[in-house]
Design an enzyme around this catalytic site. Sequence first.
Site, mmCIF file in Angstrom:
data_model
loop_
_atom_site.group_PDB
_atom_site.id
_atom_site.type_symbol
_atom_site.label_atom_id
_atom_site.label_comp_id
_atom_site.label_asym_id
_atom_site.label_seq_id
_atom_site.Cartn_x
_atom_site.Cartn_y
_atom_site.Cartn_z
ATOM 1 N N LYS A 213 -60.928 83.512 107.505
ATOM 2 C CA LYS A 213 -59.555 84.169 107.631
ATOM 3 C C LYS A 213 -60.330 85.009 108.521
ATOM 4 C CE LYS A 213 -54.888 83.988 107.283
ATOM 5 N NZ LYS A 213 -54.536 84.455 107.976
ATOM 6 N N LYS B 35 -54.835 86.350 101.725
ATOM 7 C CA LYS B 35 -54.508 84.471 101.610
ATOM 8 C C LYS B 35 -55.371 83.818 100.964
ATOM 9 C CE LYS B 35 -50.913 85.285 104.821
ATOM 10 N NZ LYS B 35 -50.206 85.897 105.775
ATOM 11 N N SER C 225 -53.601 90.085 105.851
ATOM 12 C CA SER C 225 -54.151 88.712 105.857
ATOM 13 C C SER C 225 -55.311 88.104 104.755
ATOM 14 C CB SER C 225 -53.478 88.148 106.967
ATOM 15 O OG SER C 225 -51.956 88.109 106.904
ATOM 16 N N SER D 48 -51.969 81.828 108.837
ATOM 17 C CA SER D 48 -51.412 82.972 108.758
ATOM 18 C C SER D 48 -49.552 83.269 108.281
ATOM 19 C CB SER D 48 -51.292 84.412 109.018
ATOM 20 O OG SER D 48 -52.036 84.693 108.075
#
Length: 386
Positions: free
Chosen positions: A220, A61, A58, A113
Site C-alpha cells: 500500500k 487502509k 492511506s 486508495s
Amino acid sequence: MSFVMAAGLVPSVSAANAETVPVPPGISTHAQASALIDVTSGRILYSSHGDEELRIASLTKIMTALVAIEQGRLDDKVKVSARAFAKEGSSIYLKLGEEMTLENMLYGLMLRSGNDAATAIAEHIGGSEDGFVFLMNQKAEELGLSHSHFMNPHGLDAEGHYSSANDLAKLTAYALQQPEFKKIVATKEKAAPNPNESWDYKWANKNKLLRLYEGADGVKTGYTKKAFRCLVSSATRHGQQLAAVTLNDGDDWKDHARMLDYGFKYYPLVTLAEKEMRVHEQPLQTGKAFVYPLAEGEKGQVTNKLVLYPPVRPGKLDSSFGIRGSVDFYLHDRRIGSVPIYHRSEANSNGGSSGTASPAAPSSGTMHTNSPVWLSVWKRVMSHLF
C-alpha cells in the site's frame, strides 16, 4: 506437569565463539521511521525509530481492509451513502446510491486508495464510520499494536490518528496471512462492473514496486500533506516473504528496494527442524517443519529444548490429539518458535515417515514430579539423549 531437556536438533555455540559471529552491515533510509519484517516468523530484521508514533496517511487502509475481510462477506452489496460519495481526497468515483460488492470495493480501496470506498466499507461493516473505527482499534489491541490509534478508515490527517513503522510491519505480516488480502494487494490491475456506465471500472495499482521489483507482491502507498510519502511493500523470493515500511520518505521506491534486498541477502530462511524428524533415538518425531530468518552465524546460537507432557492415563480422553510435547527454539535466550512432537507410532499411523536428528547436548533441565511412572520415562529418555 512437564519436564524440559535439550532436544538435540541444532548445534549450539560457546560464549567465546559467539563473540566472533559476523554481524550484517548497517543500512539506512531517507525515512523518518522505517522497519523490515519477515512475514512468516514476524521477526523484525531492521528498524529505525520503529516505535515513533507518526501520521500514516492511506497506510491506514491496511487495517481497514483486514477488518472488512474478517468481519464482512465478500459478496455483500455495499451501498454508497452521501457521506461516502462526498469524501475528499483520492477516490474511485463511486456514485451516490451505487452498489458494489465488498470484494470489488476492497480492490478499489487498496489499488486506487479510494477514500469513498473506505467510508462506504466502514459504514457497511461497522454500521457507521465510528462503529468501524472501534473495530479497527479493537483489532489493533488484539494484535498488540501499542503505538497505533485510529480515528478514521481512510487515513486523512486527524489528531489522534497514528501508528509506527514497527506496528505497521506487524500488522502487514498478520494481514498477509489472510489469503484474500494477500491476493488483493498483489494485483496489478483490476476490472469491476460499473452499473452507471457502459464501461467497467479499471484500476491500476499505485504501487510501482509491483512492476519494478522482482518478486514484489504488495502492499500500500500513502500520502497527505502532513504525513508526506508513506509506503508498505512486500516481496517474495525463494519461498521467503518480507515486508518493508517507511514513513515520511521522499525516496521510498529506492529505499524499499534496498531494504528488501538487504533482508533477502542477510536474513535468509534457515530450516531448524524438518517435518517428521526423529528426536534422537526416542520414539518421538516432529509434527511440522520450522524455519526462521537468521543472519550468518546465528544458527550456531540457536538452542532448543524438548518439553514432554505427562502421559495420558488409561481410560482418560486424550485431549491433546496425540501431541506428546514440543521442541521449543531459542535465540539469545528468547523463544522464537515451537514444533509439536508425537510418538512415532501415532504419527506413522497417519502416513508419516521419519528422519533422524543430531545427538543432543547435555542439559540442566529437570522434571517437576515424583511420579514413579514419570521417573521411569525420564530415565529412559535421558539415557538415550546423552
